[in-house]
Design a protein around this motif. Structure first.
Motif, PDB file in Angstrom:
ATOM      1  N   GLY A 100     -46.286 137.123   2.306  1.00 55.14           N
ATOM      2  CA  GLY A 100     -47.333 137.147   3.320  1.00 55.14           C
ATOM      3  C   GLY A 100     -47.727 135.801   3.862  1.00 55.14           C
ATOM      4  O   GLY A 100     -48.897 135.552   4.121  1.00 55.14           O
ATOM      5  N   THR A 101     -46.800 134.892   4.029  1.00 51.96           N
ATOM      6  CA  THR A 101     -46.970 133.510   4.512  1.00 51.96           C
ATOM      7  C   THR A 101     -47.639 132.603   3.481  1.00 51.96           C
ATOM      8  O   THR A 101     -47.980 131.466   3.779  1.00 51.96           O
ATOM      9  N   SER A 102     -47.837 133.085   2.248  1.00 49.37           N
ATOM     10  CA  SER A 102     -48.531 132.276   1.243  1.00 49.37           C
ATOM     11  C   SER A 102     -47.652 131.146   0.726  1.00 49.37           C
ATOM     12  O   SER A 102     -46.437 131.155   0.868  1.00 49.37           O
ATOM     13  N   GLY A 103     -48.303 130.176   0.112  1.00 53.46           N
ATOM     14  CA  GLY A 103     -47.616 129.054  -0.514  1.00 53.46           C
ATOM     15  C   GLY A 103     -47.236 127.971   0.466  1.00 53.46           C
ATOM     16  O   GLY A 103     -47.295 128.143   1.693  1.00 53.46           O
ATOM     17  N   ASN A 104     -46.832 126.834  -0.066  1.00 57.97           N
ATOM     18  CA  ASN A 104     -46.393 125.720   0.762  1.00 57.97           C
ATOM     19  C   ASN A 104     -45.589 124.733  -0.081  1.00 57.97           C
ATOM     20  O   ASN A 104     -45.743 124.666  -1.298  1.00 57.97           O
ATOM     21  N   LEU A 105     -44.726 124.005   0.590  1.00 57.13           N
ATOM     22  CA  LEU A 105     -43.868 123.013  -0.051  1.00 57.13           C
ATOM     23  C   LEU A 105     -44.016 121.682   0.662  1.00 57.13           C
ATOM     24  O   LEU A 105     -44.324 121.633   1.860  1.00 57.13           O
ATOM     25  N   SER A 106     -43.779 120.616  -0.067  1.00 62.22           N
ATOM     26  CA  SER A 106     -43.812 119.296   0.571  1.00 62.22           C
ATOM     27  C   SER A 106     -42.795 118.377  -0.079  1.00 62.22           C
ATOM     28  O   SER A 106     -42.410 118.562  -1.245  1.00 62.22           O
ATOM     29  N   VAL A 107     -42.357 117.393   0.681  1.00 57.87           N
ATOM     30  CA  VAL A 107     -41.469 116.362   0.164  1.00 57.87           C
ATOM     31  C   VAL A 107     -41.946 115.017   0.693  1.00 57.87           C
ATOM     32  O   VAL A 107     -42.362 114.905   1.856  1.00 57.87           O
ATOM     33  N   VAL A 108     -41.929 114.015  -0.149  1.00 55.89           N
ATOM     34  CA  VAL A 108     -42.328 112.666   0.249  1.00 55.89           C
ATOM     35  C   VAL A 108     -41.211 112.047   1.079  1.00 55.89           C
ATOM     36  O   VAL A 108     -40.046 112.042   0.671  1.00 55.89           O
ATOM     37  N   THR A 109     -41.584 111.522   2.239  1.00 57.65           N
ATOM     38  CA  THR A 109     -40.599 110.883   3.114  1.00 57.65           C
ATOM     39  C   THR A 109     -40.838 109.390   3.240  1.00 57.65           C
ATOM     40  O   THR A 109     -40.024 108.684   3.824  1.00 57.65           O
ATOM     41  N   GLY A 110     -41.955 108.903   2.732  1.00 58.55           N
ATOM     42  CA  GLY A 110     -42.246 107.483   2.763  1.00 58.55           C
ATOM     43  C   GLY A 110     -43.360 107.144   1.792  1.00 58.55           C
ATOM     44  O   GLY A 110     -44.208 107.981   1.494  1.00 58.55           O
ATOM     45  N   ARG A 111     -43.359 105.909   1.314  1.00 57.24           N
ATOM     46  CA  ARG A 111     -44.360 105.470   0.330  1.00 57.24           C
ATOM     47  C   ARG A 111     -45.306 104.401   0.867  1.00 57.24           C
ATOM     48  O   ARG A 111     -46.386 104.206   0.335  1.00 57.24           O
ATOM     49  N   ASP A 112     -44.904 103.700   1.883  1.00 56.85           N
ATOM     50  CA  ASP A 112     -45.730 102.604   2.387  1.00 56.85           C
ATOM     51  C   ASP A 112     -45.680 102.589   3.912  1.00 56.85           C
ATOM     52  O   ASP A 112     -44.852 101.900   4.504  1.00 56.85           O
ATOM     53  N   PRO A 113     -46.534 103.383   4.574  1.00 57.15           N
ATOM     54  CA  PRO A 113     -47.590 104.212   4.004  1.00 57.15           C
ATOM     55  C   PRO A 113     -47.026 105.540   3.456  1.00 57.15           C
ATOM     56  O   PRO A 113     -45.890 105.917   3.776  1.00 57.15           O
ATOM     57  N   VAL A 114     -47.851 106.241   2.679  1.00 58.38           N
ATOM     58  CA  VAL A 114     -47.445 107.537   2.138  1.00 58.38           C
ATOM     59  C   VAL A 114     -47.325 108.546   3.269  1.00 58.38           C
ATOM     60  O   VAL A 114     -48.225 108.693   4.102  1.00 58.38           O
ATOM     61  N   ARG A 115     -46.199 109.232   3.302  1.00 57.41           N
ATOM     62  CA  ARG A 115     -45.968 110.303   4.266  1.00 57.41           C
ATOM     63  C   ARG A 115     -45.315 111.474   3.541  1.00 57.41           C
ATOM     64  O   ARG A 115     -44.421 111.282   2.721  1.00 57.41           O
ATOM     65  N   LEU A 116     -45.782 112.692   3.850  1.00 55.57           N
ATOM     66  CA  LEU A 116     -45.186 113.906   3.310  1.00 55.57           C
ATOM     67  C   LEU A 116     -44.838 114.836   4.453  1.00 55.57           C
ATOM     68  O   LEU A 116     -45.594 114.954   5.423  1.00 55.57           O
ATOM     69  N   LEU A 117     -43.708 115.497   4.337  1.00 61.51           N
ATOM     70  CA  LEU A 117     -43.357 116.567   5.252  1.00 61.51           C
ATOM     71  C   LEU A 117     -43.709 117.872   4.560  1.00 61.51           C
ATOM     72  O   LEU A 117     -43.256 118.128   3.438  1.00 61.51           O
ATOM     73  N   VAL A 118     -44.547 118.701   5.189  1.00 60.43           N
ATOM     74  CA  VAL A 118     -45.021 119.936   4.560  1.00 60.43           C
ATOM     75  C   VAL A 118     -44.722 121.128   5.470  1.00 60.43           C
ATOM     76  O   VAL A 118     -44.625 120.993   6.693  1.00 60.43           O
ATOM     77  N   THR A 119     -44.600 122.293   4.846  1.00 60.42           N
ATOM     78  CA  THR A 119     -44.392 123.508   5.626  1.00 60.42           C
ATOM     79  C   THR A 119     -45.645 123.813   6.444  1.00 60.42           C
ATOM     80  O   THR A 119     -46.761 123.657   5.976  1.00 60.42           O
ATOM     81  N   ALA A 120     -45.433 124.249   7.676  1.00 58.67           N
ATOM     82  CA  ALA A 120     -46.548 124.520   8.580  1.00 58.67           C
ATOM     83  C   ALA A 120     -47.318 125.766   8.142  1.00 58.67           C
ATOM     84  O   ALA A 120     -46.761 126.679   7.520  1.00 58.67           O
ATOM     85  N   SER A 121     -48.582 125.808   8.472  1.00 61.00           N
ATOM     86  CA  SER A 121     -49.467 126.901   8.063  1.00 61.00           C
ATOM     87  C   SER A 121     -49.176 128.187   8.833  1.00 61.00           C
ATOM     88  O   SER A 121     -48.799 128.164  10.008  1.00 61.00           O
TER      89      SER A 121
END
Length: 211
Positions: free
Chosen positions: A34-55
């Motif tokens: 039912g569209t629940s849950g989400n995942l993310s992966v770090v794409t950068g540390r300086d600055p911190v950036r995460l790519l996450v699944t859209a809501s």
């Protein structure tokens, strides 16, 4: 998988396709219904950036572009993507990354995690199980306690609870009445930790039901 920062469209980087594939895997297991849950992966540390699944999207049907780039607070980075908006829970993903140094975070809504979180609000103990090796722990003569924290719609409050309960030797936490968060150095390790913890939770639930 935690090297270069995503600066353009996610589908051109490879991260988006990997996240979509992982989401489809978990959805096929019935862990992201039912569209629940989400995942993310770090794409950068300086600055911190995460790519996450859209809501609000079906996690079994995500495309590589259905991702949002967020900063260390879980806020969408302006101009980085037009995929939609991140879940409010992106802030908790970012908090986990800051606290643990993880390279990827998985959040699933499984029956076993919700049920056991309600049954064991003080933490869920496991011992003498071979599957504990999948978390880097001993299979014998050691008790491993999976933290359980109370839920909140305020991600700052929830993040504080997670920080207070965090066990460096357990790469996961159950949010009572909500679901499971697990993490790892990359998506593959985060997946393994998720699958191991879910197996442990399912076993515990089955044993309690059989008593």
């Amino acid at each position: 998988m935690t090297g270069a920062m995503v600066t353009g469209a996610p589908e051109t980087t490879g991260y988006g396709g990997t996240l979509a594939a992982e989401a489809a895997r978990f959805a096929a297991l019935g862990w992201m219904r039912g569209t629940s849950g989400n995942l993310s992966v770090v794409t950068g540390r300086d600055p911190v950036r995460l790519l996450v699944t859209a809501s609000g999207l079906d996690k079994g049907e995500l495309r590589p572009g259905d991702m949002v780039l967020v900063d260390e607070e879980g806020t969408a980075v302006p101009g980085a993507t037009a995929a939609g908006k991140p879940s409010a829970e992106a802030a908790l993903h970012a908090r986990v990354v800051r606290l643990t140094g993880a390279g990827a975070v998985v959040h699933v809504h499984t029956v076993a995690s919700v049920a056991m979180g309600r049954r064991r609000p003080g933490g869920i103990a496991f011992r003498d199980l071979e599957m504990l090796k999948g978390l880097g722990r001993s299979a014998h003569d050691e008790e491993v306690v999976l933290p359980v924290i109370r839920n909140s719609q305020d991600m700052s409050v929830l993040g504080d609870r997670l920080e207070a309960a965090l066990d460096p030797g357990v790469p996961a936490v159950v949010v009572a009445g909500h679901g499971l968060y697990a993490w790892g150095a990359d998506l593959r390790e985060a997946r393994r930790h998720t699958e191991v913890v879910e197996w442990l939770l399912e076993l515990q639930l089955a044993e309690e039901r059989g008593r």
